[in-house]
Design an enzyme around this catalytic site. Structure first.
Site, short mmCIF file in Angstrom:
data_model
loop_
_atom_site.label_atom_id
_atom_site.label_comp_id
_atom_site.label_asym_id
_atom_site.label_seq_id
_atom_site.Cartn_x
_atom_site.Cartn_y
_atom_site.Cartn_z
N GLU A 1 44.38 -15.83 28.51
CA GLU A 1 45.75 -15.48 28.90
C GLU A 1 46.19 -14.10 28.40
O GLU A 1 47.22 -13.58 28.83
CB GLU A 1 46.74 -16.55 28.39
N CYS B 1 41.05 -21.97 22.72
CA CYS B 1 40.88 -21.66 21.31
C CYS B 1 40.87 -22.96 20.49
O CYS B 1 39.93 -23.72 20.57
CB CYS B 1 41.97 -20.70 20.84
N HIS C 1 40.75 -16.29 24.36
CA HIS C 1 42.12 -16.35 24.91
C HIS C 1 42.18 -15.63 26.27
O HIS C 1 42.52 -14.45 26.33
CB HIS C 1 43.11 -15.70 23.93
#
Length: 475
Positions: A453, A362, A451
């Site tokens: 994750e 990001c 993102h």
């Protein structure tokens, strides 16, 4: 009658005591390798080749130890003599014989003519794993070479056969013909070198042999590869394990003698540095840890040291200060932190210059772009704060993990505009074409705007990045 029982009891104790003593001295069974010509390598330490160099007196010599890729290592002929062997140096025609010093366990090697009555006899005792203890039949002590710093002047040490210090030896048979091919010493492989990488890979290199058609690679006595190149990388090996390699050249009708190299694989977990002081980025650290990485988070200029880490990751956060890329601040830009900007740009440049991987998530992708001279679009709207589909450039790292496209969670309102030096776009938003991932054309630098994750689908990103770190550690 009572006296007879006592005698029988004492006899039983004596027999038991002798059996225990005998088993402790002869913990391993005798082995009988075939007669023939062999080179002999040590199974401990640096895995060296036994070699005897004649001194000024024709009958006396010290032991020389050569590295296994030394072409000068001598050959020894094993001749059966009852249950024992005479070990004859092929080059000199004289038999291996150890003369004991009067006050020490150290002794010089003597060489006698094979018919000399003083020539000693030797036993081969199975030490497991294809190795032997070489035991002097007269003294019951094991041949053991204590390698000195000067490889050309070491003495032979002798230890009892069951002493743990005694070296183990491997026999490498030298045959006159094999598979219809004859031995040609002029085809000897030279300059065999090996390197062990942190990801359990071992790479062998050697010099070209004139006239060779190709090369055979053996690991622990088993042929594993035939190739024409001068380099071989062995993978899928055990952690921190010794492997013994043999390499030889061949032609249609001949093969050369083996060159040897023994290496130990090295493994340690990749060390990742994350430059950040925000708790919400713990998810990123946890993803790397899930793939065996050690992650250290720092927020200090003095602690950004590429020599202590294998890669750096720049995580998400607020907007990059526009002055860092030569722009004026728009009304949409917020949550800027000049200290964070400078620290993270410092880290990107330091790891890039050290040749170590740089990853950005990001805001991290934007920081990478700015660090390499690129610019940002300060506002692309508020629609990039949900799950969106990303399309990948064929052949890029992400395309190899996902194919043509994949949906990811987004949480940004800024994006890469003009690409920094050496960077290329490799993924775009399927709706508006926003740059969603970047790679460097020649360095291990990768960024994603989304993102990974935050969903299980994103695990492949961190798995691929960890693999890049391991591969870079192997260089």
């Amino acid at each position: 009658m009572k006296a007879k029982r006592v005698v029988l009891f004492l006899s039983a104790i004596a027999v038991f005591f002798l059996a225990v003593c005998f088993s402790s001295v002869n913990a391993h069974a005798d082995a009988y390798p075939g007669e023939g010509v062999y080179t002999i390598s040590s199974g401990v330490g640096n895995f060296m080749m036994l070699d005897i160099k004649g001194g000024s007196r024709a009958s006396q010599a010290n032991v020389q130890i050569y590295t296994e890729n030394g072409t000068g290592a001598q050959q020894f002929r094993l001749t059966k003599y009852g249950n024992y062997y005479i070990i004859t140096n092929v080059r000199s025609g004289k038999a291996l014989d150890v003369k004991y010093a009067s006050k020490s366990n150290k002794a010089n090697v003597w060489q006698y003519n094979v018919n000399h009555t003083k020539a000693q006899l030797w036993r081969f005792v199975n030490a497991g794993g294809g190795y032997y203890y070489i035991i002097n039949a007269g003294s019951g002590k094991a041949l053991d070479v204590d390698c000195a710093k000067n490889a050309n002047g070491t003495n032979v040490q002798q230890y009892t056969a069951n002493q743990t210090k005694a070296q183990k030896w491997r026999l490498h048979k030298v045959t006159a013909s094999e598979g219809g091919k004859t031995l040609n010493n002029s085809l000897a492989v030279k300059n065999l070198k090996g390197t062990a990488a942190y990801n359990n890979k071992i790479t062998l290199t050697w010099s070209a042999v004139k006239g060779a058609k190709g090369y055979e690679i053996y690991r622990n006595g088993v042929k594993i590869k035939t190739l024409t190149a001068l380099k071989f990388t062995d993978t899928g090996l055990g952690k921190n394990t010794n492997y013994q390699y043999k390499v030889r050249a061949y032609t249609d009708k001949q093969y050369g003698p083996f060159a040897f190299a023994t290496l130990k694989t090295i493994f340690r977990n990749p060390r990742i540095l994350m430059v950040d002081n925000q708790s919400f980025n713990k998810q990123i650290a946890d993803k790397f840890r899930a793939y065996g990485c050690t992650v250290t988070t720092v927020y200090s200029s003095s602690k950004i040291d590429p020599s202590k880490y294998d890669a750096v990751v720049i995580p998400g956060g607020g907007d990059v200060t526009p002055s860092m890329y030569g722009a004026s601040r728009s009304g949409y830009t917020a949550d800027c932190d000049l200290t964070r900007d400078r620290l993270q740009i410092q880290a990107v440049k330091a790891f890039m210059n050290a040749g170590k991987p740089v990853f950005g998530v990001c805001r991290g992708q934007q920081v990478i772009n700015v660090a390499l001279g690129g610019t940002l679009n300060q506002h692309i709207g508020n629609g990039h704060k949900k799950s969106r589909t990303v399309k990948f450039k064929s052949g890029c790292l992400l395309a190899k993990q996902y194919g043509g496209s994949q949906s990811f969670v987004h949480a940004h309102h800024q994006a890469v505009s003009r690409l920094g030096s050496g960077l290329v776009a490799v993924a775009w938003d399927s709706s508006d074409g926003t740059i969603e991932a970047i790679e460097h054309t020649s360095k291990p630098i990768y960024g994603v705007q989304f993102h990974p994750e935050r969903t299980s689908a994103g695990n492949k990103v961190y798995s691929a990045w960890t693999k890049i770190v391991l591969e870079n550690m192997a260089k």
